[in-house]
Design a protein around this motif. Structure first.
Motif, PDB file in Angstrom:
ATOM      1  N   HIS A  23      27.163  -4.874  23.261  1.00 28.00           N
ATOM      2  CA  HIS A  23      26.082  -4.638  22.306  1.00 28.00           C
ATOM      3  C   HIS A  23      26.368  -5.429  21.031  1.00 28.00           C
ATOM      4  N   ALA A  24      25.752  -6.612  20.933  1.00 29.22           N
ATOM      5  CA  ALA A  24      26.003  -7.476  19.776  1.00 29.22           C
ATOM      6  C   ALA A  24      25.287  -6.969  18.529  1.00 29.22           C
ATOM      7  N   LEU A  25      24.079  -6.411  18.695  1.00 31.62           N
ATOM      8  CA  LEU A  25      23.322  -5.802  17.594  1.00 31.62           C
ATOM      9  C   LEU A  25      22.830  -4.441  18.045  1.00 31.62           C
ATOM     10  N   ARG A  26      22.861  -3.469  17.121  1.00 29.91           N
ATOM     11  CA  ARG A  26      22.456  -2.112  17.469  1.00 29.91           C
ATOM     12  C   ARG A  26      21.456  -1.583  16.446  1.00 29.91           C
ATOM     13  N   ASP A  27      20.187  -1.579  16.793  1.00 30.37           N
ATOM     14  CA  ASP A  27      19.151  -0.905  16.007  1.00 30.37           C
ATOM     15  C   ASP A  27      19.183  -1.317  14.531  1.00 30.37           C
ATOM     16  N   VAL A  28      19.120  -2.625  14.274  1.00 27.77           N
ATOM     17  CA  VAL A  28      19.180  -3.156  12.910  1.00 27.77           C
ATOM     18  C   VAL A  28      17.789  -3.141  12.279  1.00 27.77           C
ATOM     19  N   ASN A  29      17.703  -2.575  11.079  1.00 31.07           N
ATOM     20  CA  ASN A  29      16.473  -2.601  10.281  1.00 31.07           C
ATOM     21  C   ASN A  29      16.769  -3.316   8.972  1.00 31.07           C
ATOM     22  N   LEU A  30      15.911  -4.271   8.620  1.00 30.03           N
ATOM     23  CA  LEU A  30      16.216  -5.106   7.465  1.00 30.03           C
ATOM     24  C   LEU A  30      14.953  -5.758   6.925  1.00 30.03           C
ATOM     25  N   ASP A  31      14.829  -5.785   5.603  1.00 33.31           N
ATOM     26  CA  ASP A  31      13.782  -6.539   4.923  1.00 33.31           C
ATOM     27  C   ASP A  31      14.422  -7.634   4.084  1.00 33.31           C
ATOM     28  N   ILE A  32      13.879  -8.855   4.156  1.00 31.00           N
ATOM     29  CA  ILE A  32      14.340  -9.970   3.332  1.00 31.00           C
ATOM     30  C   ILE A  32      13.228 -10.334   2.351  1.00 31.00           C
ATOM     31  N   PRO A  33      13.447 -10.160   1.041  1.00 34.02           N
ATOM     32  CA  PRO A  33      12.415 -10.510   0.066  1.00 34.02           C
ATOM     33  C   PRO A  33      12.222 -12.027  -0.017  1.00 34.02           C
ATOM     34  N   ARG A  34      10.998 -12.427  -0.266  1.00 32.21           N
ATOM     35  CA  ARG A  34      10.700 -13.840  -0.458  1.00 32.21           C
ATOM     36  C   ARG A  34      11.430 -14.344  -1.715  1.00 32.21           C
ATOM     37  N   GLY A  35      12.007 -15.534  -1.610  1.00 31.06           N
ATOM     38  CA  GLY A  35      12.678 -16.126  -2.760  1.00 31.06           C
ATOM     39  C   GLY A  35      14.055 -15.567  -3.037  1.00 31.06           C
ATOM     40  N   SER A  36      14.685 -14.951  -2.034  1.00 29.11           N
ATOM     41  CA  SER A  36      16.023 -14.377  -2.227  1.00 29.11           C
ATOM     42  C   SER A  36      17.059 -15.189  -1.455  1.00 29.11           C
ATOM     43  N   PHE A  37      18.320 -15.006  -1.846  1.00 35.23           N
ATOM     44  CA  PHE A  37      19.463 -15.670  -1.218  1.00 35.23           C
ATOM     45  C   PHE A  37      20.376 -14.563  -0.707  1.00 35.23           C
ATOM     46  N   GLY A  47      28.529  -9.471  15.003  1.00 35.73           N
ATOM     47  CA  GLY A  47      27.119  -9.729  15.289  1.00 35.73           C
ATOM     48  C   GLY A  47      26.425 -10.636  14.298  1.00 35.73           C
ATOM     49  N   LYS A  48      27.182 -11.298  13.424  1.00 45.20           N
ATOM     50  CA  LYS A  48      26.585 -12.119  12.367  1.00 45.20           C
ATOM     51  C   LYS A  48      25.708 -13.238  12.936  1.00 45.20           C
ATOM     52  N   SER A  49      26.280 -14.052  13.802  1.00 48.32           N
ATOM     53  CA  SER A  49      25.518 -15.185  14.337  1.00 48.32           C
ATOM     54  C   SER A  49      24.383 -14.711  15.239  1.00 48.32           C
ATOM     55  N   LEU A 216      28.172  -6.476   8.209  1.00 50.85           N
ATOM     56  CA  LEU A 216      27.992  -6.009   9.584  1.00 50.85           C
ATOM     57  C   LEU A 216      29.324  -5.560  10.166  1.00 50.85           C
ATOM     58  N   ALA A 217      29.263  -4.532  10.990  1.00 53.14           N
ATOM     59  CA  ALA A 217      30.405  -4.096  11.788  1.00 53.14           C
ATOM     60  C   ALA A 217      29.867  -3.499  13.073  1.00 53.14           C
ATOM     61  N   ASP A 218      30.391  -3.946  14.196  1.00 50.76           N
ATOM     62  CA  ASP A 218      29.957  -3.437  15.506  1.00 50.76           C
ATOM     63  C   ASP A 218      28.443  -3.507  15.689  1.00 50.76           C
ATOM     64  N   GLY A 219      27.845  -4.594  15.210  1.00 49.06           N
ATOM     65  CA  GLY A 219      26.422  -4.815  15.434  1.00 49.06           C
ATOM     66  C   GLY A 219      25.487  -4.033  14.539  1.00 49.06           C
ATOM     67  N   GLN A 220      26.003  -3.409  13.489  1.00 48.15           N
ATOM     68  CA  GLN A 220      25.167  -2.626  12.585  1.00 48.15           C
ATOM     69  C   GLN A 220      25.443  -3.016  11.136  1.00 48.15           C
ATOM     70  N   ILE A 221      24.421  -2.887  10.295  1.00 43.35           N
ATOM     71  CA  ILE A 221      24.613  -3.087   8.861  1.00 43.35           C
ATOM     72  C   ILE A 221      25.251  -1.821   8.297  1.00 43.35           C
ATOM     73  N   VAL A 222      26.460  -1.968   7.765  1.00 37.85           N
ATOM     74  CA  VAL A 222      27.198  -0.799   7.295  1.00 37.85           C
ATOM     75  C   VAL A 222      27.291  -0.739   5.770  1.00 37.85           C
ATOM     76  N   ASP A 223      26.920  -1.819   5.090  1.00 42.53           N
ATOM     77  CA  ASP A 223      26.971  -1.803   3.629  1.00 42.53           C
ATOM     78  C   ASP A 223      26.151  -2.957   3.081  1.00 42.53           C
ATOM     79  N   VAL A 224      25.732  -2.817   1.827  1.00 42.68           N
ATOM     80  CA  VAL A 224      24.985  -3.851   1.117  1.00 42.68           C
ATOM     81  C   VAL A 224      25.584  -3.968  -0.282  1.00 42.68           C
TER      82      VAL A 224
END
Length: 245
Positions: A23-37, A47-49, A216-224
């Motif tokens: 399981h490379a990615l597990r139930d990832v939810n994410l929004d990327i704002p326009r104009g962000s880095f 699971g980064k790549s 990411l860790a184990d296919g999930q976003i664990v911190d921001v």
């Protein structure tokens, strides 16, 4: 999010079958704002790549959705997906992926040629000015440094003015000076050209140039981490690599 350019909804990606399934990615939810880095960090195998490849349409998720504005990439045919990648998405690889026999401007115009359109000289000149390579337009990759070749790769990704530029370890093959110059270019693209960039990196110093780091860790976003410093990114990575999510 009012000005979201990219959304991942319950995104999962697995490989193999039965007891060999990974399981490379597990139930990832994410929004990327326009104009962000945005930087993506995590231990090897986190699971980064895979996240980058699924979000950019280079790979299909096992389940979930990838929404570029109002278009769900997971519903597109291979032909439609190829066209979308040529026109609305840019991708920069660590190893440049330039064609040795082509000049700088020919490499930059290649996506348009492949799409059946003649590249605009004005478009090519514009992105050459952005990456500072106007004087090298007739050189071939073997006649340029690694940093210059990566700038050509970025210009090629930007020539169609994509809505999102994805970069997988873009400084990984560069020396420290070339890497620093490349990061300054990417930061300028966000600040002055209002580009949206999602970049995988393992380097906390590189991550510190961005607006936000996703861990990411184990296919999930664990911190921001917003407005990251190199020290804070390094400390969080040390925790993850030690097995503490």
């Amino acid at each position: 999010m009012a000005d979201r350019v990219l959304r991942l909804e319950s995104l999962s990606r697995s490989y193999g079958k039965q007891e060999t399934k990974v399981h490379a990615l597990r139930d990832v939810n994410l929004d990327i704002p326009r104009g962000s880095f945005v930087a993506v960090m995590g231990p090897s195998g986190s699971g980064k790549s895979t996240l980058l490849h699924c979000a950019s349409g280079l790979d299909r998720p096992t389940s979930g959705s990838v929404l570029l504005d109002d278009v769900d990439l997971t519903t597109l045919s291979e032909l439609e997906l190829t066209e979308l990648r040529r026109t609305r998405i840019g991708f920069v690889f660590q190893d440049y992926n330039l064609i040795p026999a082509l000049t700088t401007e020919q490499n930059i115009g290649l996506p348009q040629w492949l799409g059946g359109r003649k590249p605009s000289k004005g478009d090519i000149s514009r992105v050459l000015s952005w990456v500072g390579l106007e004087s090298l337009r007739h050189r071939r990759p073997s006649e340029m440094s690694g940093g210059q070749q990566q700038r050509v790769a970025i210009a090629r990704a930007l020539v169609t003015e994509p809505e999102v530029l994805f970069a997988d370890e873009p400084t990984g093959a560069l020396d420290s000076n070339s890497g620093r110059e490349l990061l300054q270019l990417l930061r300028w693209m966000v600040d002055e050209q209002h580009s949206t960039i999602v970049m995988v990196t393992h380097d906390p110093v590189v991550a510190a140039v961005t607006d936000r780091v996703l861990f990411l860790a184990d296919g999930q976003i664990v911190d921001v981490l917003d407005l990251p410093t190199a020290e804070a990114a390094a400390a969080r990575m040390a925790q993850l690599e030690a097995g503490a999510s």
